[in-house]
Design a protein around this motif. Structure first.
Motif, PDB file in Angstrom:
ATOM      1  N   UNK A  37       1.194  -1.328   0.120  1.00 24.35           N
ATOM      2  CA  UNK A  37       0.217  -0.064   0.018  1.00 24.35           C
ATOM      3  C   UNK A  37       0.956   1.423  -0.083  1.00 24.35           C
ATOM      4  N   UNK A  38       0.187   1.827  -0.808  1.00 24.98           N
ATOM      5  CA  UNK A  38       1.330   3.555  -0.906  1.00 24.98           C
ATOM      6  C   UNK A  38       0.740   4.285   0.349  1.00 24.98           C
ATOM      7  N   UNK A  39       2.606   4.498   0.756  1.00 25.03           N
ATOM      8  CA  UNK A  39       2.611   5.366   2.123  1.00 25.03           C
ATOM      9  C   UNK A  39       1.383   6.706   2.076  1.00 25.03           C
ATOM     10  N   UNK A  40       1.203   6.996   1.126  1.00 26.93           N
ATOM     11  CA  UNK A  40       0.613   8.079   1.619  1.00 26.93           C
ATOM     12  C   UNK A  40      -0.881   7.449   1.633  1.00 26.93           C
ATOM     13  N   UNK A  41      -1.298   6.293   1.949  1.00 24.92           N
ATOM     14  CA  UNK A  41      -2.369   5.930   2.266  1.00 24.92           C
ATOM     15  C   UNK A  41      -2.082   5.261   3.451  1.00 24.92           C
ATOM     16  N   UNK A  42      -1.126   5.390   3.958  1.00 26.24           N
ATOM     17  CA  UNK A  42      -0.625   4.707   5.511  1.00 26.24           C
ATOM     18  C   UNK A  42      -1.538   4.849   6.454  1.00 26.24           C
ATOM     19  N   UNK A  43      -2.270   5.889   6.583  1.00 27.90           N
ATOM     20  CA  UNK A  43      -2.717   6.460   7.926  1.00 27.90           C
ATOM     21  C   UNK A  43      -4.921   7.146   7.873  1.00 27.90           C
ATOM     22  N   UNK A  44      -4.847   6.353   6.236  1.00 25.57           N
ATOM     23  CA  UNK A  44      -5.961   6.757   6.191  1.00 25.57           C
ATOM     24  C   UNK A  44      -7.386   5.814   7.071  1.00 25.57           C
ATOM     25  N   UNK A  45      -8.209   6.694   7.141  1.00 23.95           N
ATOM     26  CA  UNK A  45      -9.061   6.016   8.107  1.00 23.95           C
ATOM     27  C   UNK A  45     -10.403   6.159   6.922  1.00 23.95           C
ATOM     28  N   UNK A  46     -10.743   5.109   6.744  1.00 27.17           N
ATOM     29  CA  UNK A  46     -11.787   4.610   5.886  1.00 27.17           C
ATOM     30  C   UNK A  46     -13.196   5.808   6.212  1.00 27.17           C
TER      31      UNK A  46
END
Ligand code: PMP
Length: 352
Positions: A5-14
């Motif tokens: 998974x791309x680092x840019x979505x590491x902290x994604x809280x859907x």
């Protein structure tokens, strides 16, 4: 999370949609759906479109767009049909927010705004509602960002007047102001009248609520022609066939069957008033919701406990475990019968 998974979505809280449990038949008052079916007059036309599904739908949605524009009294170039209003909201984040244009919205509002901001890498400026959950319009003056306001707001159901919205528009002539009118048909004043006057206004609407089409995924944006052109560019760069054949025809029939929807809306408003009055008698504190849901708290029972106890009794409501809203439950207004059952179950819970 996979290692890919791309680092840019590491902290994604859907975004967390309301639960849709299958373990038993609940009275479902947790996702602000309509308790009524969409117009039955559309069924044979929907079937015909299903049989045509080997062909892509019209990417311009020419017929439906014209119908919606005529219904609203605007030009067809001022309307863009989308896959639910979530899609047009996301387009607005993509088109009008960036590092120098943060997304500006209230601390208590539709939970998807912060998710759209994150996934688009957009900074946010969160403005707290007043203690009574109302908006101080002056907080939004010269916001230096793209403003997102739900009117009525969710989960409070509180509204802004047209004059308040106009004041916010006037004081943000260099920013886009998005007014999310998902629940407008249940008692707020639409800002459609201001479309030709303000080129910074984008209104988003949905067929999910008052038109009973949550499962069909149909929404739209209304704005001046240049804004709609921008948003079309985003649409054609992500999903040109964003509205499927069956939903488009169902939407068109729903516009034709206005009287049916007017009746459904009136029934919801009647049931809302009934439930509000009964909850009030039981000691609940409620906001003055003009949407198809109520936002209520009781001094003797926490929002979480009420949610859990109602679930045990077969009634699903929504609880938001956030600091300012944790004492409350949001109750979608169903049929009068469903509201009667709800009140009965709540009486059993709080009187024991
Ligand atoms: N705006 C608000 C305030 C909402 O509550 C919702 C529904 N959850 C939406 C937009 C999106 O609804 P839809 O995508 O079904 O049109």
């Amino acid at each position: 999370m996979s290692k890919f998974l791309s680092k840019k979505y590491e902290n994604l809280e859907p975004y967390t949609p309301g639960e849709q449990p299958k373990d038993m038949a609940y009275i479902k008052l947790n996702t602000n759906e309509s308790p009524f079916s969409p117009t039955k007059k559309a069924m044979s036309a929907v079937k015909k479109q299903a049989l045509l599904s080997k062909l892509y739908p019209d990417p311009e949605q020419t017929v439906l767009t014209k119908k919606v524009a005529d219904y609203l009294g605007v030009k067809k170039e001022q309307v863009l049909m989308t896959n639910g209003s979530d899609e047009i909201l996301n387009f607005a984040f993509m088109a009008y927010c960036d590092s120098s244009n943060p997304a500006v919205f209230a601390d208590i509002t539709y939970g998807f705004y912060s998710v759209f901001a994150f996934i688009n890498g957009v900074p946010t400026k969160v403005i707290p509602l007043k203690d009574d959950f109302s908006i101080d319009k002056t907080d939004y003056y010269n916001a230096r960002g793209t403003i997102f306001i739900a009117n009525p707001n969710a989960p409070t159901g509180l509204t802004l007047t047209l004059a308040d919205i106009e004041d916010i528009l006037k004081n943000n002539l260099n920013n886009i102001v998005v007014i999310d009118e998902a629940y407008v048909d249940f008692g707020a004043t639409s800002a459609i009248k201001l479309i030709d006057k303000y080129d910074n206004l984008l209104i988003t609407r949905t067929f999910s609520k008052s038109r009973s089409m949550a499962g069909a995924r149909l929404g739209f944006g209304v704005a001046n022609e240049k804004i709609i052109k921008d948003l079309n560019a985003i649409k054609y760069s992500t999903n040109p066939y964003n509205v499927n054949r069956m939903s488009a025809i169902l939407g068109a029939y729903s516009i034709d069957d206005e009287r049916y929807y007017e009746k459904c809306i009136q029934k919801v408003i009647f049931a809302r008033n009934y439930a509000k009055e009964e909850l009030d008698k039981l000691g609940f504190e409620l906001t003055d919701s003009k949407a198809n849901f109520l936002f209520a708290k009781h001094p003797k029972i926490s929002g979480e406990t009420l949610y859990e106890k109602l679930k045990e009794k077969g009634v699903l409501v929504r609880h938001f475990n956030k600091e300012r809203t944790k004492d409350y439950v949001r109750i979608t207004v169903g049929t009068q019968k469903e509201m009667t059952v709800l009140i009965q179950k709540i009486k059993e819970i709080i009187q024991n």
